[in-house]
Design a protein around this motif. Sequence first.
Motif, short mmCIF file in Angstrom:
data_model
loop_
_atom_site.label_atom_id
_atom_site.label_comp_id
_atom_site.label_asym_id
_atom_site.label_seq_id
_atom_site.Cartn_x
_atom_site.Cartn_y
_atom_site.Cartn_z
N TYR A 70 46.79 51.99 51.97
CA TYR A 70 46.07 51.09 51.07
C TYR A 70 46.97 49.92 50.67
O TYR A 70 48.19 49.98 50.82
CB TYR A 70 45.64 51.84 49.80
N GLY A 71 46.34 48.87 50.14
CA GLY A 71 47.11 47.75 49.60
C GLY A 71 47.16 46.57 50.54
O GLY A 71 46.31 46.38 51.41
N GLY A 72 48.20 45.73 50.35
CA GLY A 72 48.37 44.55 51.19
C GLY A 72 47.56 43.38 50.67
O GLY A 72 47.68 42.98 49.51
N ALA A 73 46.71 42.83 51.53
CA ALA A 73 46.03 41.57 51.24
C ALA A 73 44.54 41.75 51.00
O ALA A 73 43.91 42.69 51.49
CB ALA A 73 46.24 40.60 52.40
N GLU A 74 44.01 40.81 50.23
CA GLU A 74 42.56 40.66 50.16
C GLU A 74 42.09 39.96 51.43
O GLU A 74 42.69 38.96 51.86
CB GLU A 74 42.17 39.83 48.94
N VAL A 75 41.06 40.49 52.06
CA VAL A 75 40.54 39.89 53.28
C VAL A 75 39.02 39.78 53.19
O VAL A 75 38.39 40.39 52.32
CB VAL A 75 40.94 40.70 54.54
N MET A 76 38.46 39.01 54.11
CA MET A 76 37.02 38.77 54.07
C MET A 76 36.23 40.06 54.31
O MET A 76 35.29 40.38 53.59
CB MET A 76 36.66 37.73 55.13
N ASP A 77 36.64 40.83 55.32
CA ASP A 77 35.97 42.09 55.64
C ASP A 77 36.88 43.22 55.18
O ASP A 77 37.57 43.85 55.97
CB ASP A 77 35.69 42.17 57.15
N GLN A 78 36.87 43.47 53.88
CA GLN A 78 37.81 44.41 53.29
C GLN A 78 37.48 45.86 53.65
O GLN A 78 36.30 46.24 53.71
CB GLN A 78 37.80 44.27 51.77
N ASN A 79 38.52 46.65 53.89
CA ASN A 79 38.34 48.07 54.19
C ASN A 79 39.24 48.91 53.31
O ASN A 79 40.34 48.50 52.94
CB ASN A 79 38.66 48.34 55.67
N GLY B 247 43.55 36.73 52.95
CA GLY B 247 42.89 35.91 51.96
C GLY B 247 43.81 35.39 50.88
O GLY B 247 45.05 35.35 51.04
N PRO B 248 43.27 35.01 49.72
CA PRO B 248 44.04 34.35 48.67
C PRO B 248 45.08 35.24 47.98
O PRO B 248 45.93 34.73 47.27
CB PRO B 248 42.96 33.92 47.67
N VAL B 249 44.98 36.55 48.17
CA VAL B 249 45.95 37.49 47.61
C VAL B 249 46.60 38.24 48.76
O VAL B 249 45.91 38.90 49.54
CB VAL B 249 45.29 38.48 46.63
N SER C 187 44.11 32.46 43.81
CA SER C 187 45.19 32.90 44.69
C SER C 187 46.43 33.25 43.87
O SER C 187 46.82 32.51 42.96
CB SER C 187 45.53 31.81 45.70
N VAL C 188 47.05 34.39 44.20
CA VAL C 188 48.25 34.83 43.50
C VAL C 188 49.22 35.47 44.49
O VAL C 188 48.82 35.99 45.54
CB VAL C 188 47.91 35.85 42.39
N THR D 227 37.52 45.69 48.04
CA THR D 227 38.24 44.50 47.56
C THR D 227 38.78 44.72 46.16
O THR D 227 39.96 44.46 45.88
CB THR D 227 37.31 43.27 47.57
N VAL D 228 37.95 45.21 45.26
CA VAL D 228 38.36 45.42 43.87
C VAL D 228 39.46 46.48 43.79
O VAL D 228 40.44 46.33 43.04
CB VAL D 228 37.15 45.81 43.01
N LEU D 229 39.33 47.56 44.57
CA LEU D 229 40.35 48.61 44.57
C LEU D 229 41.68 48.07 45.09
O LEU D 229 42.75 48.38 44.54
CB LEU D 229 39.90 49.80 45.43
N THR D 230 41.63 47.25 46.14
CA THR D 230 42.86 46.69 46.70
C THR D 230 43.56 45.78 45.69
O THR D 230 44.78 45.87 45.51
CB THR D 230 42.55 45.91 47.99
N LEU D 231 42.80 44.91 45.03
CA LEU D 231 43.40 44.02 44.04
C LEU D 231 44.04 44.82 42.90
O LEU D 231 45.11 44.47 42.40
CB LEU D 231 42.35 43.06 43.50
#
Length: 779
Positions: A235-244, A267-269, A563-564, A593-597
């Motif tokens: 888990y973790g890393g970046a926010e992406v358009m097709d989040q998994n 993505g932006p994160v 973006s952060v 997406t929300v879980l990753t952030l």
Amino acid sequence: MANSSSRNYQYIPLKTMIAMSKSPDDAGNVVNTTLLPSILVTDDSDGTDGTGHHQGATTDPDGMVNLDLQEVDLNEIRRRTQSSIDPDKIDIGYPIKILKTPREIKIKLVVVTLFLIIIAVTTCVLIFYVEEPLHFDIGHATLYVDSKLFELRHDNRVTRGQIGLRIPNVLPSTCAPSNKNTLCVEWNGYAQLRVDWDEDPIKSTHLDCYKVSWVSYLNDLSHRDCYSLTNAHWYGGAEVMDQNWPLEKGDLLRSAYLTGNEVYEFGPVAERYWISSHGVAIRVDKDSPLYVSVNMVNSELGKALCFEADYSYDNKSPYPNANNSNAQLEYTMCFSKDVKTVHRNMTVNYLSKPAVLPGESILTYPTWSTPSCGENDYIDQTGILEMAKALNQSGFQKGTLEIRCGYSSKEGDLDFAKSRFIDSAGMIAQIKDYGFKVAVSVNPFANVDSKRFQVGVMNNYWVKEARGEAPGLSRWNRGIASLLDTSSSNAVDWFSSKLDSFQQYSGLDYFTFDYGEAKYLPIDYKTKQLLRNPCDYTTNYANMAYKKGNPENEKGNPTVVRSVFLNQNISAIVQTIPKSLNNSDDLKTIIPTVLTLGIVGYPYVMLDMAFPLNATVPPKELFLRWLQISAFLPAMKIPVPIWEYDEDTVRIIKNWINFHQDTIAPKVASLGSSVMTYRDPIIRPMWWMLPDDENAQNCDSQFLIGDDIIVAPILDLIESGKSKASRQVYLPAGVWVNQLTDQQQKVEKPDWYDVEASLEEVPYFTRITKGYQTPSPER
């Protein structure tokens, strides 16, 4: 001697004595005279007479030995040897043979058995024995030289990696220092690997950490390390358009690991932090020129998460390398007893603590946003006032109205275009009379035809091109522009002063900060201060936004950004990638997406949507399901003109906004201390409660709010002809209340339960006890 008489006997040769032993006596019996005692021994201890001669023995002048033996009673001998068996047939060696034969057989059997065992063991060794490969051990990790496999062992879990994949297959040697806590291995002429082991580096955290450092001896040699996705969830890393969620459910091509936009791989994160269900965490050093891929097949590992440091990729590396340095890859791997424990310890010890929490208003009331803009889309005073009036007439009088884009004369000029905004200050005052705050979205771009671009050129406020003589230019969705140099304090102060002027003459309450991604930096850019990592641009931009909002002041405003990078210290409201809402698949990427952030350190999430200007509103069912998820999140944003829906839909929207205000906002506020102390996410994965549970580790369609609310949104459309949608929800042990039916569910062990919900409903459960135990029988 008493009772006997002595006779003198002459020495007789042995053969003669043997022959005589079988001669018959006077009675015709054969007497075995070898049985007779041959020498009479005295009581002296040595049997001699003191002169060295045996008593009873004399030597004559011819050298013959005469024995003076005791007289033997021949009749007694005859009595003892009488037998009916022919003495010639008696085998006097038979008793010895009787004793000897079984012994020989046993010895032979033992020898044969041992021989067969040796043959069997030798055969097994030749067939089954595999010589242990050359390897190095450090702590609980092992590096196998030939295969370059790197394994970390903790309890019964093994995290498998393959490292140094770009190095030729040559035999390495150890280098200094190498000891219990440091492993140094060198591939002569290519690279050096150093692994430093620090058990519990931050005391009492129960972390076992390894710092992996690669140094290249060749300018064009990159370092690539991969870790298997086949036996653990990551888990973790970046926010992406097709989040998994987990990562192995999707694929990401090898790309420079930079903050980017919706069309870029990342993505932006883009935080350099990953954790696995095995209780392993990886944090890559921010100055490594990092490339990342997910699910690319590795021959030894299968599908893998790969990290690579490279300055020379296709000669188009976005990472600056002014000194022509060789690539270095550095990262720290830590593991603990489970995924929750390792994450908590990593965030507490490696992330900065936020100074304050976001203000109550933005976490309670929605942000109403104007639609997104294309390159030639503009908005005017009339349209904004109509929006505010429509919201007010629909029964909404609180929140913030955000003017998203298309308001300025030229993109980059921080003002309201006078041709479209006749009285901007009066407009904002009127909107406030409706009960709303007013915010404007800004960005770091200045289009080349703007006034601000010219001012920035003269004062060196823009990021420059490779030679450092002129502003570098980038294309974004509103034209060709230069970028504010966020590494220059002069440029940042100038930009902030322009925002102050804009706010003062218009009456704006605050600004939201869009863009800021490193991907928009021009090729071979130059900045006032060297940015070793292009993502430092993003960090500076978000810090500037935080200072402008001044949230530490009691009258300060929230920090809302897109973006952060390494900005966990500012407690920003992070807006997600604005995604279109075309079908139910778009809904299914929201929770991942929300879980990753949350896992990478940004607990305050605001869901955004790509809704173009003048577009028709999304289908009713899709929008309501999207809105319902948003209502359970820390902050709400609604970019859709909801008054265009029918009255029943508006009623449902109003109910969910009230639910967020009355139920979720207080819950989010109560979790602030957990965020401050442990950097815990507010929206938590199911494994937060069940860290070793496979179903919880793999769950991507429900989430926790804190530790006692489980939300299981409906992510599929209601089937034709039915009034409700059905799904399953995974409940941990405990007593849970189904908030749709108000019924208690006693769960003895984690299990799946069927639920149904109408278009107006979302299945969610609240916990009233932590673990359900069967009550003892009443006495």
